[in-house]
Scaffold this motif. Structure first.
Motif, PDB file in Angstrom:
ATOM      1  N   TRP A  65      53.989  32.524  34.297  1.00 57.41           N
ATOM      2  CA  TRP A  65      53.237  31.607  35.139  1.00 57.41           C
ATOM      3  C   TRP A  65      51.766  31.992  35.153  1.00 57.41           C
ATOM      4  O   TRP A  65      51.417  33.168  35.109  1.00 57.41           O
ATOM      5  CB  TRP A  65      53.776  31.628  36.570  1.00 57.41           C
ATOM      6  N   THR A  66      50.894  30.991  35.221  1.00 60.15           N
ATOM      7  CA  THR A  66      49.481  31.273  35.425  1.00 60.15           C
ATOM      8  C   THR A  66      49.280  31.712  36.875  1.00 60.15           C
ATOM      9  O   THR A  66      50.112  31.453  37.745  1.00 60.15           O
ATOM     10  CB  THR A  66      48.625  30.034  35.123  1.00 60.15           C
ATOM     11  N   ALA A  67      48.154  32.381  37.151  1.00 64.42           N
ATOM     12  CA  ALA A  67      47.938  32.984  38.463  1.00 64.42           C
ATOM     13  C   ALA A  67      47.914  31.967  39.591  1.00 64.42           C
ATOM     14  O   ALA A  67      48.286  32.283  40.723  1.00 64.42           O
ATOM     15  CB  ALA A  67      46.631  33.779  38.449  1.00 64.42           C
ATOM     16  N   ASP A  68      47.469  30.716  39.304  1.00 65.94           N
ATOM     17  CA  ASP A  68      47.403  29.711  40.368  1.00 65.94           C
ATOM     18  C   ASP A  68      48.733  29.027  40.629  1.00 65.94           C
ATOM     19  O   ASP A  68      48.863  28.214  41.552  1.00 65.94           O
ATOM     20  CB  ASP A  68      46.330  28.664  40.055  1.00 65.94           C
TER      21      ASP A  68
ATOM     22  N   LEU B 253      43.669  34.229  31.435  1.00 68.68           N
ATOM     23  CA  LEU B 253      42.694  34.956  32.238  1.00 68.68           C
ATOM     24  C   LEU B 253      41.841  34.046  33.109  1.00 68.68           C
ATOM     25  O   LEU B 253      40.960  34.528  33.825  1.00 68.68           O
ATOM     26  CB  LEU B 253      41.785  35.784  31.322  1.00 68.68           C
ATOM     27  N   GLY B 254      42.070  32.758  33.053  1.00 71.27           N
ATOM     28  CA  GLY B 254      41.260  31.816  33.821  1.00 71.27           C
ATOM     29  C   GLY B 254      40.378  30.982  32.913  1.00 71.27           C
ATOM     30  O   GLY B 254      40.106  31.337  31.759  1.00 71.27           O
ATOM     31  N   GLU B 255      39.899  29.878  33.470  1.00 74.87           N
ATOM     32  CA  GLU B 255      39.129  28.928  32.677  1.00 74.87           C
ATOM     33  C   GLU B 255      37.870  29.555  32.072  1.00 74.87           C
ATOM     34  O   GLU B 255      37.468  29.210  30.956  1.00 74.87           O
ATOM     35  CB  GLU B 255      38.748  27.736  33.559  1.00 74.87           C
ATOM     36  N   ALA B 256      37.235  30.476  32.751  1.00 70.72           N
ATOM     37  CA  ALA B 256      35.994  31.063  32.279  1.00 70.72           C
ATOM     38  C   ALA B 256      36.185  32.274  31.379  1.00 70.72           C
ATOM     39  O   ALA B 256      35.214  32.785  30.819  1.00 70.72           O
ATOM     40  CB  ALA B 256      35.111  31.462  33.466  1.00 70.72           C
TER      41      ALA B 256
ATOM     42  N   VAL C  65      48.251  42.110  32.877  1.00 72.21           N
ATOM     43  CA  VAL C  65      46.999  41.674  33.484  1.00 72.21           C
ATOM     44  C   VAL C  65      47.058  41.911  34.987  1.00 72.21           C
ATOM     45  O   VAL C  65      48.087  41.658  35.628  1.00 72.21           O
ATOM     46  CB  VAL C  65      46.755  40.171  33.184  1.00 72.21           C
ATOM     47  N   SER C  66      45.955  42.372  35.577  1.00 71.94           N
ATOM     48  CA  SER C  66      45.899  42.632  37.016  1.00 71.94           C
ATOM     49  C   SER C  66      45.986  41.318  37.794  1.00 71.94           C
ATOM     50  O   SER C  66      45.646  40.247  37.273  1.00 71.94           O
ATOM     51  CB  SER C  66      44.600  43.362  37.363  1.00 71.94           C
ATOM     52  N   PRO C  67      46.429  41.381  39.050  1.00 72.43           N
ATOM     53  CA  PRO C  67      46.581  40.154  39.836  1.00 72.43           C
ATOM     54  C   PRO C  67      45.293  39.349  39.976  1.00 72.43           C
ATOM     55  O   PRO C  67      45.338  38.118  40.076  1.00 72.43           O
ATOM     56  CB  PRO C  67      47.058  40.671  41.198  1.00 72.43           C
ATOM     57  N   ASP C  68      44.130  40.015  39.969  1.00 70.92           N
ATOM     58  CA  ASP C  68      42.866  39.287  40.091  1.00 70.92           C
ATOM     59  C   ASP C  68      42.313  38.832  38.747  1.00 70.92           C
ATOM     60  O   ASP C  68      41.207  38.280  38.671  1.00 70.92           O
ATOM     61  CB  ASP C  68      41.826  40.133  40.832  1.00 70.92           C
ATOM     62  N   LEU C  69      43.055  39.063  37.669  1.00 65.19           N
ATOM     63  CA  LEU C  69      42.698  38.652  36.303  1.00 65.19           C
ATOM     64  C   LEU C  69      41.456  39.368  35.762  1.00 65.19           C
ATOM     65  O   LEU C  69      40.935  38.985  34.719  1.00 65.19           O
ATOM     66  CB  LEU C  69      42.478  37.131  36.215  1.00 65.19           C
ATOM     67  N   ALA C  70      40.992  40.408  36.441  1.00 68.97           N
ATOM     68  CA  ALA C  70      39.762  41.074  36.038  1.00 68.97           C
ATOM     69  C   ALA C  70      39.984  42.219  35.065  1.00 68.97           C
ATOM     70  O   ALA C  70      39.040  42.649  34.393  1.00 68.97           O
ATOM     71  CB  ALA C  70      39.012  41.601  37.265  1.00 68.97           C
TER      72      ALA C  70
ATOM     73  N   TYR D  61      41.042  47.576  30.301  1.00 70.24           N
ATOM     74  CA  TYR D  61      40.021  46.719  29.691  1.00 70.24           C
ATOM     75  C   TYR D  61      39.430  45.860  30.789  1.00 70.24           C
ATOM     76  O   TYR D  61      40.163  45.147  31.498  1.00 70.24           O
ATOM     77  CB  TYR D  61      40.647  45.862  28.595  1.00 70.24           C
ATOM     78  N   ASP D  62      38.103  45.964  30.956  1.00 69.84           N
ATOM     79  CA  ASP D  62      37.396  45.155  31.944  1.00 69.84           C
ATOM     80  C   ASP D  62      37.062  43.808  31.315  1.00 69.84           C
ATOM     81  O   ASP D  62      36.317  43.750  30.326  1.00 69.84           O
ATOM     82  CB  ASP D  62      36.126  45.878  32.401  1.00 69.84           C
ATOM     83  N   VAL D  63      37.608  42.723  31.865  1.00 71.57           N
ATOM     84  CA  VAL D  63      37.455  41.405  31.264  1.00 71.57           C
ATOM     85  C   VAL D  63      36.004  40.961  31.261  1.00 71.57           C
ATOM     86  O   VAL D  63      35.501  40.426  30.264  1.00 71.57           O
ATOM     87  CB  VAL D  63      38.338  40.371  32.010  1.00 71.57           C
TER      88      VAL D  63
END
Length: 534
Positions: free
Chosen positions: A266-269, A304-307, A339-344, A361-363
């Protein structure tokens, strides 16, 4: 004196018996009763006599008006039962027994007997959820229909239709026989007008027809499926699944994504999934929208999110697909990643001849750093909900034995072993210090795979059946997944070839089976359980 009294009593008894033999047969019990109201339309007419009767003469004298087809039955020589077709609802009927019926000895009753009763009204649709005209209905919602009496689900299902068309199933509510649940087999289209029609032909359990009915409503936008449990269903535990399915606590499995599936996340959202197809191709499925084929092949991937794009594992190369469609290599020799919960951040493991390590790894910065070095290979990395700790498994000297370890990030950055054994991938429970996992332990009769909830601050000295969840359960259990609020745990149980989805409270109580193998409705085994929101 006593002798004369005995003779007198004997004479009276014989006289009474003679009078009874000379009297005509009498009715001593009827059903439905005289003047009875709301009589079930399928209830038989029953007449009991005071003695055995001549069946042919009684049958010739019996009549029911208005007429109804049926058959006469005789449970015994003195009881008549008329089993008829469904009577008219809300109608008055008269039972008639014409003069001339006889008992077994030939004695005839010269009187006409009759009585009336009134049948039950036809069934009615009392209420619905959603109600007529409702707006913003959840596309994942079930529909509920409440009737005036218990309905036949099969006939309602045959008479029911959706416009626009949607496949569905109908089931009685176990807690209320007058309530039916209508479950669309997939999500309804978001922001769409639907009409539910019940055509003539729907019947209650007595065979009475329901008047035609209609219900219209409009769905709203897609919502998170956080209260639903999703999983892969397949013919066997190893073949490509028939798709991603979902089930709620009511035990109503429905398909969410069609086609063969090897894995999904699942994606984070909670509004989309990454789906791995056989061969390693990936698709992003946004609920209520189209499926998009992603331009890479991988054994694992995450959004990792749209950005920020995607991160994926191509062989043993950890790579990143940026929003501009360019690709960046992060590391080689990678075994797995999380991947961390905050996607960072991305944590990943690598190993060499000297041991293994977890790297970060820092995104945003696109920079790597070392998190933990170990002497033996590492697997099953799991981020804590707050992103401050990592759980993982490290191989140990014993064959098939793994150490469950937790690394604290920041500060002193210590790592501690919490348990040792044949342990599966751990999962953190939301809002707590608890890790949930399955492990093979010795029980009476041999080895068994059981579930454990381990407090990282107070780990047990060893894993035993006394600490397993649930205390008494369905046998081998694995693939535990805590709910987003941490209050429940979904898991698989049975044998891998026929595994089904189960649910329990976080303390092991409230055990419930959510899916069941059914050769027609659900001929599948289940694997890879996830809640509808990470």
């Amino acid at each position: 004196m006593a002798a004369r009294l005995a003779v007198s009593l004997a004479f009276l008894v014989l006289a009474s018996l003679g009078a009874a033999c000379d009297s005509p047969p009498q009715i001593v019990e009827i059903s439905p009763g005289r003047g009875a109201q709301e009589v079930r339309t399928n209830a038989p007419v029953r007449i009991r006599f005071d003695r055995p009767v001549n069946k042919a003469s009684v049958g010739a004298s019996f009549n029911l008006l208005p007429a109804a087809s049926g058959e006469l039955a005789w449970p015994d020589a003195s009881t008549l039962v008329f089993n008829h077709t469904t009577l008219r609802p809300d109608a008055e009927y008269e039972v008639i027994l014409a003069p001339g019926y006889r008992d077994a000895s030939g004695k005839s009753n010269p009187l006409r007997h009759s009585w009336k009763f009134h049948t039950e009204p036809p069934p009615a649709l009392r209420s619905t959820t959603p109600a007529a005209g409702d707006q913003g209905v959840d596309p994942a919602a079930f529909l509920t229909l409440v009737f005036s009496r218990e309905m036949d689900p099969a006939s309602v299902g045959s008479a029911l239709s959706f416009a626009p068309a949607a496949d569905f199933s109908v089931r009685s509510d176990p807690g209320d026989a007058k309530r039916l649940v209508v479950a669309p087999q997939t999500l309804l289209d978001p922001s769409s007008h639907y009409e539910l029609a019940i055509a003539p032909g729907a019947k209650d359990v007595d065979g009475n027809s329901l008047p035609a009915a209609r219900l219209s409503f409009t769905t709203g936008p897609v919502r998170s499926l956080r209260r639903l449990i999703t999983f892969i269903a397949g013919q066997t535990s190893s073949d490509p699944g028939t798709g991603v399915w979902m089930v709620d606590s009511g035990g109503f499995p429905r398909q969410l994504v069609a086609g063969p599936v090897d894995g999904f996340l699942w994606t984070a959202d909670g509004l989309g999934l990454l789906v791995r197809r056989p061969g390693g191709s990936w698709e992003q499925v946004t609920l209520g929208s189209n499926q998009v084929r992603l331009p890479f092949s991988a054994s694992w991937a995450a959004y990792l999110g749209e950005a920020a794009g995607y991160v994926y594992l191509d062989g043993r190369r950890l790579r990143r697909l940026l929003p501009d469609a360019s690709t960046v290599d992060i590391a080689t020799g990678v075994d797995e990643a999380a991947v961390s919960p905050d996607l960072a951040r991305v944590a990943f493991s690598v190993h060499d001849l000297g041991g293994a390590e977890i790297r970060g790894y820092d995104v945003a910065l696109r920079a790597q750093y070392r998190i933990q070095r170990e002497a033996l290979p590492i697997s099953a990395i799991a981020w804590s909900p707050d992103g401050r700790r990592l759980a993982y498994l490290e191989e140990s000297a014993g064959a098939g034995t793994l150490q469950l370890r937790v690394k604290t990030l920041g500060g002193a950055g210590t790592a501690a072993t919490l348990a040792t054994g044949s342990i599966s991938r751990p999962v953190w429970s939301a809002g707590s210090n608890d890790l949930i996992f399955s492990a093979e332990i010795e029980v009476a009769g041999g080895a068994s795979t059981r579930l454990f909830r381990l407090n990282t601050a107070l780990p047990p000295p060893r894993l035993t059946s006394a600490g397993a969840l649930p205390a008494a359960g369905p046998g081998d259990s694995w693939n535990p997944r805590p709910s987003p609020d941490g209050h429940q745990i979904a898991f698989l149980a049975g044998s891998p070839a026929s595994a089904q989805v189960w649910l329990m409270n976080a303390d092991g109580t409230g055990l419930a089976r959510l899916t069941r193998f059914d050769a027609e409705a659900f001929p599948f085994s289940c694997r890879e359980v996830h809640w509808g929101e990470p």
